[in-house]
Design an enzyme around this catalytic site. Structure first.
Site, PDB file in Angstrom:
ATOM      1  N   GLY A 189       0.795  -1.227   0.000  1.00  0.00           N
ATOM      2  CA  GLY A 189       0.000   0.000   0.000  1.00  0.00           C
ATOM      3  C   GLY A 189       0.827   1.277   0.000  1.00  0.00           C
ATOM      4  N   SER A 190       0.411   2.277  -0.755  1.00  0.00           N
ATOM      5  CA  SER A 190       1.215   3.477  -0.913  1.00  0.00           C
ATOM      6  C   SER A 190       0.409   4.569  -1.618  1.00  0.00           C
ATOM      7  CB  SER A 190       2.476   3.139  -1.693  1.00  0.00           C
ATOM      8  OG  SER A 190       2.178   2.202  -2.692  1.00  0.00           O
TER       9      SER A 190
END
EC number: 4.1.1.65
Length: 189
Positions: free
Chosen positions: A158-159
């Site tokens: 996730g980012s």
């Protein structure tokens, strides 16, 4: 994957090995799914989304640009693409923290800042690592010429990716809208 194959083979001889084979198989499948990299047909807009995800915010910037922040959950494809054709003028790694990418303080996270020399001038976009994502992998270096929607790098897990639209360019997306890297247009161009 080797451990998955080995425990699967061993479970044929002794069913107790299935206790290890089943979770390892699920983990292997999840990793293969997470690191998928589908082919894409580039969208028609001048500026394309560099990331799969959801538009988290659209903010005017003091210098006249508009920042479009796209949050990528662990369920999204994490291969990022060039928003326009151009020449990569810089790829700068900036050390930082690892707070969740949806948090406003994630602006201080580890990141890679990209600049492209394009027909619209300098385009900046930033790959930002999240709480789980601790590795950003650029695929190209400064000086490389890239096409629209060409793969330029990967953020693991996730980012967020921020794109700074040039002054005078109106965003064609809205907060909460889903984006597809290399397909969704970010401008009305």
């Amino acid at each position: 994957m080797a451990a998955t194959a080995a425990t699967s083979l061993l479970s044929r001889r002794d069913p107790r090995w299935a206790l290890a084979a089943v979770p390892l198989s699920a983990l292997t499948g999840a990793m293969l799914w997470f690191f998928r990299d589908p082919e894409r047909v580039p969208g028609d807009a001048r500026i394309l989304s560099p990331a799969d995800g959801v538009v988290q915010s659209i903010d005017p910037w003091p210098d006249g640009r508009t920042r479009v922040a796209i949050f990528m959950s662990p369920l999204n494809v994490h291969v990022n693409r060039a928003p326009l054709a151009g020449t990569v003028t810089s790829v700068e790694h900036v050390p930082g923290g690892f707070v969740p990418a949806f948090n406003k303080d994630s602006d201080l996270n580890e990141r890679v800042v990209w600049h492209l020399d394009t027909a619209l001038g300098d385009i900046e976009f930033v790959q930002i690592a999240g709480a789980v994502a601790r590795r950003i992998v650029p695929y190209v270096r400064a000086g490389a010429k890239v096409d629209r929607a060409e793969r330029i790098g990967l953020i693991r897990f996730g980012s967020r990716v921020d794109v700074y639209l040039p002054e005078g360019v109106t965003p064609a997306v809205s907060v909460g809208q889903k984006t597809v890297a290399g397909v969704t247009g970010l401008d009305h161009g």
